[in-house]
Design a protein around this motif. Sequence first.
Motif, PDB file in Angstrom:
ATOM      1  N   GLY A  68      44.805  41.874  47.012  1.00  0.00           N
ATOM      2  CA  GLY A  68      45.120  42.801  45.915  1.00  0.00           C
ATOM      3  C   GLY A  68      44.026  43.835  45.782  1.00  0.00           C
ATOM      4  O   GLY A  68      42.953  43.714  46.398  1.00  0.00           O
ATOM      5  N   SER A  69      44.274  44.848  44.953  1.00  0.00           N
ATOM      6  CA  SER A  69      43.279  45.918  44.837  1.00  0.00           C
ATOM      7  C   SER A  69      42.078  45.481  43.997  1.00  0.00           C
ATOM      8  O   SER A  69      40.961  45.972  44.206  1.00  0.00           O
ATOM      9  CB  SER A  69      43.923  47.163  44.231  1.00  0.00           C
ATOM     10  N   THR A  70      42.267  44.531  43.083  1.00  0.00           N
ATOM     11  CA  THR A  70      41.183  44.184  42.153  1.00  0.00           C
ATOM     12  C   THR A  70      39.927  43.633  42.851  1.00  0.00           C
ATOM     13  O   THR A  70      38.826  44.086  42.535  1.00  0.00           O
ATOM     14  CB  THR A  70      41.695  43.194  41.088  1.00  0.00           C
ATOM     15  N   GLY A  81      42.942  37.315  41.023  1.00  0.00           N
ATOM     16  CA  GLY A  81      43.380  38.496  40.290  1.00  0.00           C
ATOM     17  C   GLY A  81      44.453  37.997  39.322  1.00  0.00           C
ATOM     18  O   GLY A  81      44.685  36.793  39.195  1.00  0.00           O
ATOM     19  N   ILE A  82      45.123  38.914  38.677  1.00  0.00           N
ATOM     20  CA  ILE A  82      46.224  38.512  37.788  1.00  0.00           C
ATOM     21  C   ILE A  82      47.316  39.568  37.901  1.00  0.00           C
ATOM     22  O   ILE A  82      47.018  40.776  38.006  1.00  0.00           O
ATOM     23  CB  ILE A  82      45.724  38.340  36.323  1.00  0.00           C
ATOM     24  N   GLY A  83      48.558  39.147  37.914  1.00  0.00           N
ATOM     25  CA  GLY A  83      49.652  40.107  37.945  1.00  0.00           C
ATOM     26  C   GLY A  83      49.921  40.645  36.540  1.00  0.00           C
ATOM     27  O   GLY A  83      49.544  40.016  35.538  1.00  0.00           O
ATOM     28  N   HIS A  98      51.004  36.392  36.543  1.00  0.00           N
ATOM     29  CA  HIS A  98      50.950  35.457  37.680  1.00  0.00           C
ATOM     30  C   HIS A  98      49.532  35.309  38.226  1.00  0.00           C
ATOM     31  O   HIS A  98      48.709  36.218  38.095  1.00  0.00           O
ATOM     32  CB  HIS A  98      51.956  35.833  38.777  1.00  0.00           C
ATOM     33  N   ARG A 100      54.592  49.824  46.430  1.00  0.00           N
ATOM     34  CA  ARG A 100      53.758  50.977  46.812  1.00  0.00           C
ATOM     35  C   ARG A 100      53.088  50.792  48.169  1.00  0.00           C
ATOM     36  O   ARG A 100      52.680  51.754  48.799  1.00  0.00           O
ATOM     37  CB  ARG A 100      52.725  51.267  45.708  1.00  0.00           C
ATOM     38  N   LYS A 145      46.836  45.564  32.780  1.00  0.00           N
ATOM     39  CA  LYS A 145      46.630  44.112  32.767  1.00  0.00           C
ATOM     40  C   LYS A 145      46.337  43.592  31.356  1.00  0.00           C
ATOM     41  O   LYS A 145      46.170  42.379  31.174  1.00  0.00           O
ATOM     42  CB  LYS A 145      45.472  43.725  33.703  1.00  0.00           C
TER      43      LYS A 145
HETATM   44  P1  PGA Z   1      46.126  43.759  42.026  1.00  0.00           P
HETATM   45  O1  PGA Z   1      47.054  42.467  42.124  1.00  0.00           O
HETATM   46  O2  PGA Z   1      44.725  43.265  42.180  1.00  0.00           O
HETATM   47  O3  PGA Z   1      46.554  44.634  43.160  1.00  0.00           O
HETATM   48  O4  PGA Z   1      46.371  44.368  40.675  1.00  0.00           O
HETATM   49  C1  PGA Z   1      46.699  41.305  41.466  1.00  0.00           C
HETATM   50  C2  PGA Z   1      47.797  40.268  41.550  1.00  0.00           C
HETATM   51  O5  PGA Z   1      48.980  40.637  41.601  1.00  0.00           O
HETATM   52  O6  PGA Z   1      47.458  39.067  41.535  1.00  0.00           O
END
Ligand code: PGA
Length: 255
Positions: free
Chosen positions: A37-39, A132-134, A138, A167, A202
């Motif tokens: 993920g990007s975080t 990370g967290i969705g 999630h 994306r 988030k």
């Molecule tokens: P993100 O995704 O870091 O790209 O926001 C985090 C995730 O979906 O767990």
Amino acid sequence: MQVIIKKDYDEMSKLAAGMIAEVIRKKPRCVLGLATGSTPLGTYKELIRLHKKERLDFSQVVTFNLDEYVGLDPNHNQSYWYFMYQNLFKHINIRIENVHVPNGKAPDVEAYCAWYDGEIERAGGIDIQVLGIGGNGHIAFNEPGTALFSRTGWVVLDKRTIEDNARFFKRKADVPRYAISMGTGTILEAQRIILLATKESKADAIAASVEGPITANVPASALQLHPDCTFIVDKAAASKLCRKYGSTPKKLPRQ
Ligand code: PGA
């Protein structure tokens, strides 16, 4: 659960990388749980810097990644194996045989997932897990509604996750519908957990996970059950928290 609010993404990333580096320095043959993920990108950049400038040594480190899309070859440019290789592994002195990313092409997915959980145990368990967290709460690909103590297995991706990840693909139709995900129960067995989040998108998920009830509708709320879990968030991601968060002393101050 501890919450640390940092000014911005860079500060969040430096703190997270520092915590991981401390584990590696104390225990060179440690086991890291890693996220895509990007975080966590800033955290990985800082770990690479620590490796190059301060000789942080990954030669004995073992890693387990949280998840992978079902059906994607490791060489696909959207596979999580590829992501980890490009953004971390190829820049540090980790041994590729010590790296584990779930195999999205495993012929018998269920047997493979049981093996993956077994490999984590055989490696001695995860010393520090990065999450990370969705936007939907999630963790890994444990989508809302997943059992709170699930084991690693195959999962159906949530509509919102597919939209969030579209994306990265040419067309939304190319986003895989299934993934292999480390289970929430597996994640909760890590010695220590750090969850990273930035941006306002988030904020609802962070507030629900930290201050809401523990519920399968918000998988990250299960982290309230963990004895050593730290949320490291920037101001925007913290903007919907109601309680005040300061630093908790590590030891009981002298009375
Ligand atoms: P993100 O995704 O870091 O790209 O926001 C985090 C995730 O979906 O767990």
